[in-house]
Design a protein around this motif. Structure first.
Motif: not given
Ligand code: N1C
Length: 258
Positions: A1-10, A128-137
Motif C-alpha cells: 500500500i502506497h504512502k498516498w493511500y495512507h495519507s488519504g489524499l485520494n 504546502p502542496d496541491l492534492n493532485t490525487w483528488s478534490c472534493p466533488d
C-alpha cells in the motif's frame, strides 16, 4: 500500500488538482491580453498567483469561504462595459462562439476567469502542496469546496457589475433550460441589478428534439425571479438559427451583431 493511500489524499470523489497548476496560472496571467475588460488594479502576476495559492493551500478542502478569495478578487475585480456581458448555463462553448466575434465578454474573458478556466485545485491541511490525487466533488463530498466557491464568488461579482442588456445562452434541449441549482440560476440571475435587461437565447441541439422553450415552465420561473428584482426579460428561441443567418466575413468570422 502506497504512502498516498495512507495519507488519504485520494479520499475525494472529484478530479485532483491540475498538474502544473501554479505554472499554468502564471503563464495565463503573463500572456493575458490588455483589453478594456481586463482592467484590474494590480497587473502583478506574481502577486495574483500568490493570492490565489494562499486562498486554499494548507486548508481543509471542504471549508472554502468567500473570505478566502477576497484578496484575490480585490486584486483583479472583473469590470466589463455595459451591454457586453454574456452569461451561460451548460452552453459554455456555444456562448463563447456567440460572444467572441461580436466583441462580447464571458467570464472566461476576464482575467480571473481566464486564469481558472478548466482547471482544478485543492490543498490539504498541514501540507504546502496541491492534492493532485483528488478534490472534493460538489455532490458526493461537499458544496463548500474551493472550486465551487471560487466560481460562485466570481460569478456573483460579474453579475452584480453588469449594466444595460445582459445576454444568457441556455440549453433548450434540456428538460429545464433554466436550472435553479446551476450557478447561473442560484448566483447570477438573483444578483442582477434592477433596471438591467436580461435577454435569454435558447439553443436547441440540431440532433435532438427541443424540450424546453421560452414559454416552458423553467423560463417562467426565471421570469418570476427577475420580475421580483425589477429586471426586464426578453426570451428568444433558437440561437443557432440566428448564428447561421449571420454572413461570414472574408476571414470566416461572423460580422458585427445588428
Ligand atoms: O453552473 P452554471 O453552468 O450555470 O454556471 C455558468 C455561469 C456562467 O454564466 C458564468 O458566468 O456561471 C459562470 N461560470 C463560469 O464562467 C465558469 N467557467 C467554468 C460558472 N462556472 C464556470 N466554470 C465551471 O463550470 C465551474 O466548475 C462550474 O461548476 C461549471 C458550471 O457549469 P454549468 O453547470 O454549465
Amino acid at each position: 500500500i502506497h504512502k498516498w493511500y495512507h495519507s488519504g489524499l485520494n479520499r475525494w470523489h472529484g478530479l485532483g488538482s491540475t498538474a502544473d497548476f501554479q505554472k499554468i496560472i502564471q503563464e495565463r496571467c503573463d500572456n493575458y491580453p490588455q483589453q478594456i475588460w481586463s482592467y484590474s488594479r494590480s497587473r502583478n502576476c506574481q502577486e495574483i498567483k500568490q493570492a490565489f495559492m494562499s486562498a486554499f493551500i494548507s486548508k481543509d478542502p471542504c471549508k472554502a469561504t468567500k473570505e478566502d478569495y477576497r484578496r484575490l478578487i480585490d486584486l483583479a475585480d472583473p469590470t466589463v462595459p455595459c451591454n457586453k456581458i454574456v452569461l451561460w448555463s451548460k452552453t459554455k462553448e456555444l456562448a463563447r462562439e456567440y460572444a467572441k466575434p461580436r466583441g462580447l465578454v464571458t467570464l472566461e474573458d476576464t482575467l480571473l476567469g481566464s486564469l481558472a478556466d478548466d482547471l482544478h485545485w485543492c490543498g490539504e491541511p498541514g501540507s504546502p502542496d496541491l492534492n493532485t490525487w483528488s478534490c472534493p466533488d460538489w455532490k458526493k463530498d461537499c458544496r463548500t469546496n474551493y472550486l465551487t466557491v471560487f466560481w460562485e464568488v466570481l460569478s456573483k461579482r460579474f453579475a452584480e457589475s453588469a449594466c444595460g442588456t445582459v445576454q444568457v445562452v441556455l440549453d433548450g434541449s434540456l428538460e429545464n433550460a433554466f436550472n435553479e441549482m446551476s450557478i447561473f440560476g442560484r448566483v447570477e440571475a438573483p444578483n442582477l441589478k434592477p433596471m438591467v435587461t436580461l435577454q435569454a437565447w435558447l439553443v436547441h441541439d440540431p440532433g435532438k428534439p427541443p424540450r424546453d422553450s421560452c414559454s416552458g415552465s423553467s423560463i417562467t420561473k426565471l421570469k418570476s425571479i427577475l420580475s421580483e428584482r425589477n429586471v426586464r426579460f426578453i426570451c428568444r428561441d433558437n440561437l443557432r438559427k440566428f448564428l447561421k443567418k449571420r454572413k461570414p466575413t472574408l476571414n470566416g468570422k461572423y460580422g458585427v451583431s445588428p
